[in-house]
Write an enzyme that holds these catalytic residues in place. Structure first.
Site, PDB file in Angstrom:
ATOM      1  N   TYR A 119       0.814  -1.679   2.758  1.00  0.00           N
ATOM      2  CA  TYR A 119       0.725  -1.685   0.865  1.00  0.00           C
ATOM      3  C   TYR A 119       2.110  -1.674   0.916  1.00  0.00           C
ATOM      4  CZ  TYR A 119       1.006   0.675  -3.629  1.00  0.00           C
ATOM      5  OH  TYR A 119       0.816   0.344  -5.080  1.00  0.00           O
ATOM      6  N   GLU A 207       3.292  -5.397  -6.920  1.00  0.00           N
ATOM      7  CA  GLU A 207       2.567  -4.525  -5.965  1.00  0.00           C
ATOM      8  C   GLU A 207       2.069  -5.755  -5.135  1.00  0.00           C
ATOM      9  OE1 GLU A 207      -0.775  -1.112  -6.413  1.00  0.00           O
ATOM     10  OE2 GLU A 207      -1.941  -3.277  -6.522  1.00  0.00           O
TER      11      GLU A 207
END
Ligand code: GDP
Ligand code: MN
Length: 401
Positions: A119, A207
């Site tokens: 992530y 993101e």
């Protein structure tokens, strides 16, 4: 303003982040053709991905019963079938709410073999007053869950904005993800590109989840952004006509679009007491006081400091288009604004819309006496509120009946 995955990937690629080859398609035939092309180029698999402004697509369900807004396929025929099952259908995920989102485009992309999912993201850390680049080895899954259960598994690098993101910070993050050898340099470059995208696009968040360690057809390992999400700061959009052009009105609430046409700041909420207020601070305070007296605001609406009669009328129509509204509270402080203009606007709007719902009006400030007189002399039924507290109590009571 949010971007679609395919748009976010286009931008990231411009800043040097590696993304899978792919194409966005709005018909099953186009999806099949795009898949055939990717397979002919030597990719063994393709992913077909529903494009909506919400995450959790992989685990989502279509209202038709079809499972999953992200599917892996090995043949173009299979892509044709899956695209047909997604396009024109409503996908419900953890983030869409029960009403779901209509899928009108799918991304068809090369689907490499994934070894590991990470992530990473950039956002503004208000506590640190710094841009923050974050990374975690726990990619793919719900990052909020990781933040809550294993906060130590999220690594953060604060950036001094006048210096920018430095190469050593990228290497540090790459090493923290467990990358080795050449992959540390590739990771550092990726983080640099991620930060640059955030900075230059005036994004509020960028993101990548998952950022993947993949094995290519030649057996070599590399990094690739398999999913991406970008939220832009609306206040800076005027500087980016190319990003503005990416706006997808189909993903936004229709009432909010109508409001932006009239220069009104409207945000729909779940309650049943509509508010019409001048000034964002007063609008917030009005929602607070409605809640304080046990009511639920149906919206945030700031008509601005110098609203015209026409804007007040448009604002009324917008709040009345919400079928949940059972009462209205108008709270105006005439600073720049003339209370009588507002009063005239209210009377006109009530007559025009044939309003039947209880309407509480609190006016204060510039030319208030004339405004109150206009309301009193009009034939429309208005409950006058003396103070904010009085007005809020009256509207909560009227709606409760
Ligand atoms: P989200 O569910 O909306 O966050 O959509 P994602 O694009 O993140 O997809 C969910 C999961 O599907 C990912 O974590 C991956 O495991 C898998 N996935 C998505 N795209 C691809 C792809 O291109 N290749 C492979 N192999 N897996 C993918
Ligand atoms: Mn994802």
């Amino acid at each position: 303003m949010n971007l679609h995955e395919f748009q976010a990937k286009q931008l990231l690629a411009q800043y040097g982040v590696v993304v899978p080859a792919g194409e966005v398609c709005s018909s099953a035939e186009a999806a099949q053709q795009a898949a055939a092309q990717l397979l002919a180029q030597g990719h063994n698999r393709v992913a077909i991905k529903a494009q909506i402004h919400a995450g959790g697509r992989g685990k989502g369900t279509f209202k038709s019963g079809f499972q999953g807004g992200v599917k892996l396929c090995q043949t173009a025929g299979d892509v044709f079938e899956k695209a047909g099952a997604m396009l024109g259908q409503v996908l419900v995920t953890k983030q869409t709410g029960p009403e779901g989102r209509l899928v009108s485009r799918v991304l068809v992309a090369a689907a490499p073999v994934i070894r590991k999912e990470f992530y990473c993201a950039v956002l503004l850390d208000r506590a640190a007053s710094r841009p923050m680049v974050m990374a975690s080895t726990e990619g793919g899954v719900d990052i909020e869950e990781v933040a809550a259960k294993h906060p130590k598994k999220i690594i953060k690098e604060a950036v001094n904005p006048s210096v920018g993101f430095l190469p050593f910070q990228g290497r540090k993050l790459a090493a923290a993800l467990g990358l080795k050898g050449d992959l540390i340099g590739a990771g550092a470059k990726m983080f640099g590109g991620l930060y640059k995208t955030w900075w230059e696009c005036d994004a509020s968040m960028v993101e990548i989840n998952p950022l993947c360690l993949i094995t290519g057809p030649d057996g070599k390992e590399s990094l690739m952004a398999v999913d991406a999400k970008i939220s832009l700061d609306d206040n800076a959009l005027y500087r980016h006509p190319n990003l503005q052009a990416m706006r997808d009105l189909a993903e936004e609430a229709p009432l909010e679009i109508e409001a932006s046409k009239h220069n009104l700041n409207y945000i729909k909420l779940d309650g049943n007491i509509a508010c019409l207020v001048n000034g964002a601070g007063l609008a917030m305070a009005t929602m607070d006081i409605i809640k304080h007296f046990g009511g639920e605001p149906a919206n945030f609406l700031d008509v601005g400091g110098g609203a015209s009669r026409e804007q007040v009328a448009a604002a009324f129509k917008i709040i009345l288009s919400d079928p949940h509204v059972k009462g209205i509270l108008v709270n105006i402080f005439g600073g720049i604004m003339d209370c009588n203009i507002i009063a005239t606007g209210i009377v006109a709007a009530v007559k025009e819309t044939g309003l039947q719902l209880p309407l509480v009006v609190r006016l204060e400030g510039n030319n208030v006496a004339a405004g109150k007189q206009t309301l009193a002399e009009s034939a429309v039924s208005i409950i006058p509120g003396d103070s904010m507290a009085d007005a809020a109590q009256k509207v909560v009571q009227a709606v409760g009946k």
